[in-house]
Design a protein around this motif. Structure first.
Motif, mmCIF file in Angstrom:
data_model
loop_
_atom_site.group_PDB
_atom_site.id
_atom_site.type_symbol
_atom_site.label_atom_id
_atom_site.label_comp_id
_atom_site.label_asym_id
_atom_site.label_seq_id
_atom_site.Cartn_x
_atom_site.Cartn_y
_atom_site.Cartn_z
ATOM 1 N N ILE A 4 0.734 -0.891 0.249
ATOM 2 C CA ILE A 4 -0.547 -0.181 -0.167
ATOM 3 C C ILE A 4 1.061 0.952 -0.201
ATOM 4 O O ILE A 4 1.854 1.560 0.971
ATOM 5 C CB ILE A 4 -1.174 -0.295 1.083
ATOM 6 C CG1 ILE A 4 -2.001 -1.571 0.913
ATOM 7 C CG2 ILE A 4 -2.037 1.060 1.230
ATOM 8 C CD1 ILE A 4 -2.682 -1.591 0.128
ATOM 9 N N LYS A 5 0.973 2.106 -1.000
ATOM 10 C CA LYS A 5 1.373 3.391 -1.306
ATOM 11 C C LYS A 5 0.816 4.409 0.210
ATOM 12 O O LYS A 5 0.156 4.444 0.358
ATOM 13 C CB LYS A 5 1.118 3.825 -2.181
ATOM 14 C CG LYS A 5 1.991 3.342 -3.824
ATOM 15 C CD LYS A 5 1.898 3.789 -4.371
ATOM 16 C CE LYS A 5 0.071 4.316 -5.308
ATOM 17 N NZ LYS A 5 -0.977 3.342 -6.313
ATOM 18 N N LEU A 73 -3.890 1.516 7.335
ATOM 19 C CA LEU A 73 -3.772 0.886 7.123
ATOM 20 C C LEU A 73 -3.553 -1.203 6.973
ATOM 21 O O LEU A 73 -4.237 -1.623 5.679
ATOM 22 C CB LEU A 73 -2.249 0.649 7.158
ATOM 23 C CG LEU A 73 -1.479 -0.256 6.509
ATOM 24 C CD1 LEU A 73 -0.937 -0.341 4.752
ATOM 25 C CD2 LEU A 73 0.164 -0.179 7.321
ATOM 26 N N ALA A 76 -6.985 -0.597 4.212
ATOM 27 C CA ALA A 76 -6.528 -1.048 2.610
ATOM 28 C C ALA A 76 -5.679 -2.035 1.901
ATOM 29 O O ALA A 76 -6.487 -2.741 1.547
ATOM 30 C CB ALA A 76 -5.318 0.498 2.609
ATOM 31 N N ASN A 77 -5.411 -3.083 3.193
ATOM 32 C CA ASN A 77 -4.781 -4.255 2.633
ATOM 33 C C ASN A 77 -6.515 -5.065 2.703
ATOM 34 O O ASN A 77 -6.469 -5.818 2.059
ATOM 35 C CB ASN A 77 -4.419 -4.925 3.670
ATOM 36 C CG ASN A 77 -2.667 -4.106 3.730
ATOM 37 O OD1 ASN A 77 -2.182 -4.372 2.982
ATOM 38 N ND2 ASN A 77 -2.295 -3.878 4.916
ATOM 39 N N VAL A 80 -7.751 -3.929 -0.743
ATOM 40 C CA VAL A 80 -6.898 -4.604 -1.598
ATOM 41 C C VAL A 80 -7.692 -6.479 -1.918
ATOM 42 O O VAL A 80 -7.824 -6.902 -2.919
ATOM 43 C CB VAL A 80 -5.096 -5.312 -1.486
ATOM 44 C CG1 VAL A 80 -4.929 -6.552 -2.638
ATOM 45 C CG2 VAL A 80 -4.844 -3.250 -2.292
ATOM 46 N N SER A 86 -4.779 -2.306 -6.013
ATOM 47 C CA SER A 86 -3.894 -1.174 -5.427
ATOM 48 C C SER A 86 -3.023 0.179 -5.515
ATOM 49 O O SER A 86 -2.464 0.860 -4.282
ATOM 50 C CB SER A 86 -2.471 -2.108 -4.316
ATOM 51 O OG SER A 86 -1.626 -2.581 -5.663
ATOM 52 N N LEU A 89 -4.744 3.011 -4.540
ATOM 53 C CA LEU A 89 -5.058 2.998 -2.781
ATOM 54 C C LEU A 89 -4.072 4.116 -2.637
ATOM 55 O O LEU A 89 -2.630 3.174 -2.412
ATOM 56 C CB LEU A 89 -5.305 1.801 -2.079
ATOM 57 C CG LEU A 89 -6.478 0.881 -2.440
ATOM 58 C CD1 LEU A 89 -6.655 -0.401 -1.792
ATOM 59 C CD2 LEU A 89 -7.098 1.478 -1.596
ATOM 60 N N TYR A 90 -3.981 4.455 -1.106
ATOM 61 C CA TYR A 90 -3.072 5.320 0.139
ATOM 62 C C TYR A 90 -3.114 5.227 0.831
ATOM 63 O O TYR A 90 -4.647 5.568 1.489
ATOM 64 C CB TYR A 90 -2.804 6.880 -0.530
ATOM 65 C CG TYR A 90 -2.805 6.792 -2.017
ATOM 66 C CD1 TYR A 90 -1.373 7.174 -2.440
ATOM 67 C CD2 TYR A 90 -3.411 6.859 -3.170
ATOM 68 C CE1 TYR A 90 -0.931 7.070 -3.966
ATOM 69 C CE2 TYR A 90 -3.112 7.108 -4.964
ATOM 70 C CZ TYR A 90 -1.704 7.541 -4.762
ATOM 71 O OH TYR A 90 -1.009 8.003 -6.048
ATOM 72 N N ASN A 91 -2.211 5.586 1.932
ATOM 73 C CA ASN A 91 -2.703 5.081 3.182
ATOM 74 C C ASN A 91 -1.676 7.279 3.609
ATOM 75 O O ASN A 91 -0.820 6.570 3.379
ATOM 76 C CB ASN A 91 -1.647 4.120 4.245
ATOM 77 C CG ASN A 91 -2.002 4.627 5.289
ATOM 78 O OD1 ASN A 91 -2.976 4.711 6.223
ATOM 79 N ND2 ASN A 91 -1.232 4.110 6.601
#
Length: 110
Positions: A4-5, A73, A76-77, A80, A86, A89-91
């Motif tokens: 994750i970016k 985070l 976000a995972n 995905v 992904s 997606l940004y954290n």
């Protein structure tokens, strides 16, 4: 597992000034959102994400945030694992606490 970016508060502020094409997803609890939030965010508490996957757009940049960046985070995972790309997606690095320190310095902190 996808990587994750991360996006810094400063970089996010720049992107928000340039484009409305960012979906801000606040995964904190309602009592936290009552203290402070980033304008334009959509609030879906972390534990309700599975029920509201259809409310989260795909093919658009999604910046997920919480207080310090741990819950976001995890979300976000989870996204995905449930078919989100992904690449979009940004954290938010450091969460809303870092946002308050770097961008909206008058924002209430907790």
């Amino acid at each position: 597992m996808a990587t994750i970016k991360e996006i810094t508060p400063t970089k996010l502020a720049q992107k928000l000034n340039q484009s409305n094409d960012i979906f801000l997803l606040d995964v904190r609890e309602a009592n936290e959102v009552a203290i402070c939030n980033i304008h334009g965010s959509t609030h879906i508490p972390m534990n309700l994400i599975p029920l509201y996957l259809d409310k989260i757009p795909d093919e658009v940049d999604i910046v997920i945030y919480c207080h310090h960046g741990i819950r976001s985070l995890n979300v976000a995972n989870y996204l995905v694992e449930n078919g989100f790309d992904s690449d979009y997606l940004y954290n938010l690095t450091g969460g809303i606490d870092a946002w308050a320190l770097m961008v909206e310095k008058q924002m209430a902190r907790y």
